[in-house]
Design an enzyme around this catalytic site. Sequence first.
Site, short mmCIF file in Angstrom:
data_model
loop_
_atom_site.label_atom_id
_atom_site.label_comp_id
_atom_site.label_asym_id
_atom_site.label_seq_id
_atom_site.Cartn_x
_atom_site.Cartn_y
_atom_site.Cartn_z
N LYS A 407 -91.23 -21.56 -43.24
CA LYS A 407 -91.84 -20.24 -42.87
C LYS A 407 -93.39 -20.59 -42.65
CE LYS A 407 -88.38 -16.75 -44.13
NZ LYS A 407 -87.78 -16.31 -42.69
N HIS A 450 -88.24 -6.85 -42.90
CA HIS A 450 -86.83 -7.19 -43.18
C HIS A 450 -85.85 -6.51 -42.85
CE1 HIS A 450 -84.22 -7.54 -47.03
NE2 HIS A 450 -83.80 -8.25 -46.10
N ASN A 500 -83.82 -5.67 -52.26
CA ASN A 500 -83.44 -6.90 -53.18
C ASN A 500 -83.98 -6.59 -54.49
OD1 ASN A 500 -81.66 -7.98 -51.36
ND2 ASN A 500 -83.38 -9.07 -50.47
#
Length: 716
Positions: A407, A450, A500
């Site tokens: 990334k 996200h 998460n």
Amino acid sequence: MIYQSPTIQVELLEDNIAKLCFNAPGSVNKFDRETLASLDAALDSIKQQSNIQALVLTSGKDTFIVGADITEFLGLFAQDDAVLLSWVEQANAVFNKLEDLPFPTASAIKGFALGGGCETILATDFRIADTTAKIGLPETKLGIIPGFGGTVRLPRVIGADNALEWITTGNEQRAEDALKVGAVDAVVAPEALEVAAIQMLKDAVAEKLDWQARRQRKLSPLTLPKLEAMMSFTTAKGMVFSVAGKHYPAPMAAVNVVEQAATKGRSDALQIEHQAFIKLAKTDVAKALIGIFLNDQFVKGKAKKAGKLAKAVNSAAVLGAGIMGGGIAYQSASKGTPIVMKDIAQPALDLGLNEAAKLLSAQVARGRSTPEKMAKVLNNITPALEYAPVKHADVVVEAVVEHPKVKAQVLAEVEQYVSEDAIIASNTSTISISLLAKSMKKPERFCGMHFFNPVHKMPLVEVIRGEHSSEETIASVVAYASKMGKTPIVVNDCPGFFVNRVLFPYFAGFNGLLAEGGDFAAIDKVMEKQFGWPMGPAYLLDVVGLDTGHHAQAVMAEGFPDRMGKSGNDAIDVMFENKRLGQKNGKGFYAYSVDSRGKPKKDVDPTSYELLKAAFGEQKAFDADEIIARTMIPMIIETVRCLEEGIVASPAEADMGLVYGLGFPPFRGGVFRYLDTMGVANFVALADKYAHLGGLYQVTDAMRALAANNGSYYQA
């Protein structure tokens, strides 16, 4: 002018036809207390005029009435039953007054006529809609039933079967569908609406239309033979229970009310509705579902405010194709923002385009789109193997493999090609945004974005503020997410961000039960059937992928070693090390095959039990209360920590993140609504019983203080 208030104006037109116009301050009409009082006063003024021969109801907005003012509900529903009954009876007296006027009445409907708006038009003799109209009674989605006569009048207008479908689903009905069942009498072009309604009233005054017979039908018992009634209501109950289940009582209550009121005239039928309405209004489910509605409005309101600071996003790019990139490209293009989909491999681009085409084809097959619209959306997606086409993008979403080095490399590369003021966002589920920003020259123009998989179905987007992310960057990505049809919540950077971070303590609780011999299928059954999750933890891990879960768990353990660190293997490790990755390779906790519709079908797999037995010993049974406590306590405490640490800004945003991102049972309203319903002190006492299991079960000092003060997270 016959009557005027801030929300309603009444004037006399030609031929002694009065026009009552709903025209409240603001963008829409709502049935709040003020409007209800104004309608009552307006009807009194109309009754005092001896020359009026008919009445037409109209709206000064683009929409008729969107429904009750739901912001009033929680405070109102907290009142004693007697107060609530008085309010319901007073409101219904107004609708009865409208229905009982000594001349024909009609509603000219444009845009939404929902809830109280729908109940208003049902109280008139005629209903004319324009082509923009959408009509419905969505109250069951809020855990209640219609309270202004909807369960009484609608069955008498469109028949019991149609009315039960409308009321129990709560769905909006298009004008042409409403016409088919007789909910409206005509559908006309918007410019012809008021003229058509007035002409219908003129025909009624001239006795060409029998308005009195129509009215009498609404005042009388349902004309339904006994055997037909029994079959109708029995079938409805079976269908409702199969869809709503035991956790959502309102749809079944609606069927019962219509059934009990079927043999009654208006007055007695309304009393049955009143009592059921009050009973449902007092339930925790109603409080939770109304809370979700209000939280959704709050979150969307924040996103709208962010739009004022945002940079315009007229074009976008996504780096990394495949399923996720294809999903992002589809979502952007289908909502009107052209997007470049860039990858280093042609097969990946093909996969991404195929994903978008598959989603669009499904919409065409369902009649929700046309081949022409599909072609237009696909033309809005530009595949690219090079960076050159990306240079014009206002926002670039990086969606390559979930690996920090990969990334970081891609982010550093793309920054060289984009314009000076372009915004770059990383679609990562766990990797620190502030860490990734270190590879960038302009970290202030970078943040996290996200998406949840599958992108086209999951409504939530987490927008992650890194250490250096500017307010314009955050606002622009929030605005882009909203433009894509998503619900964005802004969270601050930490391992796992918000969703998460709170999910993995839940998995840790699940792992703890398995380590003591728990049966994963039995745990799933309890968490699905009793707590209300769409999937239990084992099934969810299989769907997410045990490799993904294994990786994310390691990230969380590194980020929060005191609570999420572990010694030795757990059930996720056992599955991962035995190459049981879940649905993606046909075996995880469960075994998967493909059913006749091409969907994954799960079955119990003895191999899973053998592996777990070898790792953790013989099976042990846990009761439902312990299963719920040991899985949910860690999630709840971690959610509270996120609020206390400022990772998430408010209980409302946290609860919407859980409902929209994880499928937290809507009838429970989210963690903070669940805590308030349970009582914070009761939760602390429960958690203390399990505190010996470790840090995930130990409440914070602030929680303990709130419990001691008998406090709550929401102010009713």
